[in-house]
Design a protein around this motif. Structure first.
Motif, PDB file in Angstrom:
ATOM      1  N   ALA A  64       0.904  -1.203  -0.039  1.00 21.63           N
ATOM      2  CA  ALA A  64       0.044   0.178   0.293  1.00 21.63           C
ATOM      3  C   ALA A  64       0.918   1.243  -0.023  1.00 21.63           C
ATOM      4  CB  ALA A  64      -0.908   0.098   1.259  1.00 21.63           C
ATOM      5  N   LEU A  65       0.402   2.269  -0.630  1.00 23.00           N
ATOM      6  CA  LEU A  65       0.939   3.646  -0.417  1.00 23.00           C
ATOM      7  C   LEU A  65       0.643   4.051   0.950  1.00 23.00           C
ATOM      8  CD1 LEU A  65       2.563   5.335  -2.450  1.00 23.00           C
ATOM      9  CD2 LEU A  65       0.446   6.326  -3.078  1.00 23.00           C
ATOM     10  N   VAL A  66       1.357   4.563   1.859  1.00 22.13           N
ATOM     11  CA  VAL A  66       1.175   5.108   3.004  1.00 22.13           C
ATOM     12  C   VAL A  66       1.934   6.474   3.025  1.00 22.13           C
ATOM     13  CG1 VAL A  66       1.065   3.017   4.162  1.00 22.13           C
ATOM     14  CG2 VAL A  66       3.263   4.196   3.855  1.00 22.13           C
ATOM     15  N   ASP A  67       1.506   7.339   4.145  1.00 20.23           N
ATOM     16  CA  ASP A  67       1.952   8.738   4.301  1.00 20.23           C
ATOM     17  C   ASP A  67       3.147   8.454   5.402  1.00 20.23           C
ATOM     18  OD1 ASP A  67       0.749   8.234   6.839  1.00 20.23           O
ATOM     19  OD2 ASP A  67      -0.698   9.938   6.740  1.00 20.23           O
ATOM     20  N   ALA A  68       3.735   9.445   5.765  1.00 17.87           N
ATOM     21  CA  ALA A  68       4.943   9.719   6.685  1.00 17.87           C
ATOM     22  C   ALA A  68       4.597   9.136   7.904  1.00 17.87           C
ATOM     23  CB  ALA A  68       5.450  11.214   6.554  1.00 17.87           C
ATOM     24  N   GLY A  69       3.323   8.880   8.324  1.00 19.43           N
ATOM     25  CA  GLY A  69       2.911   8.215   9.625  1.00 19.43           C
ATOM     26  C   GLY A  69       2.309   6.837   9.601  1.00 19.43           C
ATOM     27  N   GLY A  70       2.579   6.234   8.371  1.00 22.14           N
ATOM     28  CA  GLY A  70       2.315   5.017   7.971  1.00 22.14           C
ATOM     29  C   GLY A  70       0.656   4.649   7.734  1.00 22.14           C
ATOM     30  N   ASN A  71       0.105   5.696   7.818  1.00 21.28           N
ATOM     31  CA  ASN A  71      -1.336   5.675   7.472  1.00 21.28           C
ATOM     32  C   ASN A  71      -1.703   5.301   5.956  1.00 21.28           C
ATOM     33  OD1 ASN A  71      -2.258   6.546  10.055  1.00 21.28           O
ATOM     34  ND2 ASN A  71      -1.328   8.470   9.461  1.00 21.28           N
ATOM     35  N   VAL A  73      -2.713   5.505   2.311  1.00 17.63           N
ATOM     36  CA  VAL A  73      -3.581   6.278   1.560  1.00 17.63           C
ATOM     37  C   VAL A  73      -4.357   5.567   0.551  1.00 17.63           C
ATOM     38  CG1 VAL A  73      -3.017   8.376  -0.332  1.00 17.63           C
ATOM     39  CG2 VAL A  73      -1.291   7.899   1.590  1.00 17.63           C
ATOM     40  N   SER A  74      -5.981   5.786   0.935  1.00 19.72           N
ATOM     41  CA  SER A  74      -6.715   5.261   0.160  1.00 19.72           C
ATOM     42  C   SER A  74      -7.197   5.558  -1.263  1.00 19.72           C
ATOM     43  CB  SER A  74      -7.936   4.969   1.228  1.00 19.72           C
ATOM     44  OG  SER A  74      -8.590   6.097   1.395  1.00 19.72           O
ATOM     45  N   SER A  75      -6.918   6.938  -1.452  1.00 24.73           N
ATOM     46  CA  SER A  75      -7.409   7.461  -2.510  1.00 24.73           C
ATOM     47  C   SER A  75      -6.201   8.104  -3.461  1.00 24.73           C
ATOM     48  CB  SER A  75      -8.710   7.953  -2.789  1.00 24.73           C
ATOM     49  OG  SER A  75      -8.613   9.129  -1.747  1.00 24.73           O
ATOM     50  N   ASP A  76      -5.593   7.798  -4.351  1.00 29.46           N
ATOM     51  CA  ASP A  76      -4.491   8.761  -4.868  1.00 29.46           C
ATOM     52  C   ASP A  76      -4.602   8.366  -6.512  1.00 29.46           C
ATOM     53  OD1 ASP A  76      -2.215  10.718  -5.144  1.00 29.46           O
ATOM     54  OD2 ASP A  76      -1.287   8.868  -5.394  1.00 29.46           O
ATOM     55  N   SER A  77      -4.546   9.466  -7.385  1.00 28.47           N
ATOM     56  CA  SER A  77      -4.612   9.017  -8.850  1.00 28.47           C
ATOM     57  C   SER A  77      -3.450   9.898  -9.561  1.00 28.47           C
ATOM     58  CB  SER A  77      -6.007   9.502  -9.255  1.00 28.47           C
ATOM     59  OG  SER A  77      -6.036  10.975  -9.126  1.00 28.47           O
ATOM     60  N   THR A  78      -2.432  10.458  -8.503  1.00 24.29           N
ATOM     61  CA  THR A  78      -1.493  11.305  -9.277  1.00 24.29           C
ATOM     62  C   THR A  78       0.127  10.533  -8.899  1.00 24.29           C
ATOM     63  OG1 THR A  78      -1.264  12.416  -7.160  1.00 24.29           O
ATOM     64  CG2 THR A  78      -2.549  13.375  -9.033  1.00 24.29           C
ATOM     65  N   SER A  79       0.027   9.814  -7.972  1.00 23.05           N
ATOM     66  CA  SER A  79       1.427   9.224  -7.715  1.00 23.05           C
ATOM     67  C   SER A  79       1.484   8.139  -8.776  1.00 23.05           C
ATOM     68  CB  SER A  79       1.369   8.559  -6.261  1.00 23.05           C
ATOM     69  OG  SER A  79       1.365   9.502  -5.413  1.00 23.05           O
ATOM     70  N   ILE A  80       2.716   7.976  -8.856  1.00 23.42           N
ATOM     71  CA  ILE A  80       3.229   6.542  -9.803  1.00 23.42           C
ATOM     72  C   ILE A  80       4.324   5.734  -8.957  1.00 23.42           C
ATOM     73  CG2 ILE A  80       4.719   6.067 -11.781  1.00 23.42           C
ATOM     74  CD1 ILE A  80       3.940   8.576 -13.137  1.00 23.42           C
ATOM     75  N   VAL A  81       3.945   4.630  -8.808  1.00 24.86           N
ATOM     76  CA  VAL A  81       4.454   3.616  -7.981  1.00 24.86           C
ATOM     77  C   VAL A  81       5.083   2.530  -8.908  1.00 24.86           C
ATOM     78  CG1 VAL A  81       4.582   2.146  -5.857  1.00 24.86           C
ATOM     79  CG2 VAL A  81       2.968   4.537  -5.957  1.00 24.86           C
ATOM     80  N   THR A  82       6.342   2.217  -8.740  1.00 24.65           N
ATOM     81  CA  THR A  82       6.789   1.198  -9.240  1.00 24.65           C
ATOM     82  C   THR A  82       7.272   0.034  -7.974  1.00 24.65           C
ATOM     83  OG1 THR A  82       7.616   2.262 -11.233  1.00 24.65           O
ATOM     84  CG2 THR A  82       8.648  -0.058 -10.848  1.00 24.65           C
ATOM     85  N   ALA A  83       6.889  -1.259  -8.216  1.00 23.97           N
ATOM     86  CA  ALA A  83       7.503  -2.235  -7.098  1.00 23.97           C
ATOM     87  C   ALA A  83       8.092  -3.444  -8.079  1.00 23.97           C
ATOM     88  CB  ALA A  83       6.138  -2.878  -6.313  1.00 23.97           C
ATOM     89  N   HIS A  84       8.964  -4.151  -7.351  1.00 22.83           N
ATOM     90  CA  HIS A  84       9.583  -4.995  -8.024  1.00 22.83           C
ATOM     91  C   HIS A  84       9.956  -6.200  -7.063  1.00 22.83           C
ATOM     92  CE1 HIS A  84      11.286  -2.401 -11.260  1.00 22.83           C
ATOM     93  NE2 HIS A  84      11.639  -1.438 -10.290  1.00 22.83           N
ATOM     94  N   LEU A  85       9.463  -7.353  -7.637  1.00 22.16           N
ATOM     95  CA  LEU A  85       9.582  -8.522  -6.980  1.00 22.16           C
ATOM     96  C   LEU A  85      10.984  -9.298  -7.587  1.00 22.16           C
ATOM     97  CD1 LEU A  85       6.065 -10.030  -7.056  1.00 22.16           C
ATOM     98  CD2 LEU A  85       7.364  -8.790  -5.066  1.00 22.16           C
ATOM     99  N   THR A  86      11.886  -9.604  -6.534  1.00 24.59           N
ATOM    100  CA  THR A  86      12.959 -10.196  -7.091  1.00 24.59           C
ATOM    101  C   THR A  86      13.049 -11.673  -6.555  1.00 24.59           C
ATOM    102  OG1 THR A  86      14.285  -9.680  -4.858  1.00 24.59           O
ATOM    103  CG2 THR A  86      14.222  -8.029  -6.924  1.00 24.59           C
ATOM    104  N   PRO A  87      13.647 -12.774  -7.415  1.00 29.39           N
ATOM    105  CA  PRO A  87      13.728 -13.834  -7.211  1.00 29.39           C
ATOM    106  C   PRO A  87      14.513 -14.409  -5.890  1.00 29.39           C
ATOM    107  CG  PRO A  87      15.031 -13.620  -9.056  1.00 29.39           C
ATOM    108  CD  PRO A  87      14.253 -12.193  -8.763  1.00 29.39           C
ATOM    109  N   SER A  88      15.754 -13.473  -5.439  1.00 25.07           N
ATOM    110  CA  SER A  88      16.337 -13.612  -4.544  1.00 25.07           C
ATOM    111  C   SER A  88      16.906 -12.342  -3.923  1.00 25.07           C
ATOM    112  CB  SER A  88      17.709 -14.587  -4.757  1.00 25.07           C
ATOM    113  OG  SER A  88      18.648 -14.639  -3.805  1.00 25.07           O
ATOM    114  N   LEU A  89      17.173 -12.216  -2.567  1.00 21.58           N
ATOM    115  CA  LEU A  89      17.722 -10.827  -2.176  1.00 21.58           C
ATOM    116  C   LEU A  89      19.207 -10.995  -2.285  1.00 21.58           C
ATOM    117  CD1 LEU A  89      15.507 -10.134   0.932  1.00 21.58           C
ATOM    118  CD2 LEU A  89      15.324  -9.027  -1.182  1.00 21.58           C
ATOM    119  N   ALA A  90      19.681 -11.849  -3.097  1.00 17.74           N
ATOM    120  CA  ALA A  90      21.328 -12.202  -3.026  1.00 17.74           C
ATOM    121  C   ALA A  90      21.651 -11.151  -3.828  1.00 17.74           C
ATOM    122  CB  ALA A  90      21.464 -13.540  -3.481  1.00 17.74           C
TER     123      ALA A  90
END
Length: 151
Positions: A64-71, A73-90
């Motif tokens: 989830a996208l959260v604010d600085a306090g860890g809450n 953010v349930s609605s946001d249409s302006t932020s671009i977020v990229t998440a990557h899943l990696t097969p290993s943390l190596a």
């Protein structure tokens, strides 16, 4: 974030050695705490295991996208977020240990660098480099990935 917060103020008396409670106090007016602007991507639920064997995780991760306090953010249409899943943390997941002399090597000692032992963190993620010295019970040949250009 939430609604209807109040602060309670109490007068404390210093008796020379410590602070003592008094009967003097007041409660402030009600106020609301709004969710702030998006600050970071946070994992709300981890997967059921570190490796799914090319199968879906039994428990799917939730981010989830959260604010600085860890809450959240349930609605946001302006932020671009990229998440990557990696097969290993190596750092290099393509290290090959040559065991051509029939006997399987055993690890005698695995030692973390002093900086890791003194670090108070318990979780590391992609981008963190952790130096580990590994000593085997016999001579082994180790070949790093050819992708990183070193041998």
């Amino acid at each position: 974030a939430g609604y209807g917060y109040r602060l309670k103020y109490e007068f404390l008396q210093f008796d020379g050695a410590s602070l003592e409670e008094t009967s003097i106090g007041t409660i402030g007016a009600y106020f609301n705490v709004d969710i702030g602007p998006p600050h970071r991507l946070s994992i709300l639920q981890h997967t059921s295991g570190g490796w799914a064997g090319n199968q879906p995780f039994h428990i799917q991760p939730k981010v989830a996208l959260v604010d600085a306090g860890g809450n959240v953010v349930s609605s946001d249409s302006t932020s671009i977020v990229t998440a990557h899943l990696t097969p290993s943390l190596a750092y290099d997941s393509k290290v090959i240990i040559n065991t051509a002399n029939d006997a399987t090597p055993s690890i005698i000692l695995a030692e973390f660098s002093q900086s890791i032992e003194e670090d108070e963190r318990t979780l590391y993620g992609p981008g963190d480099v952790i130096h580990i010295d590994v000593i085997f019970d016999q001579e082994v040949a180790i070949f790093p990935s050819v992708d990183n250009g070193t041998l």
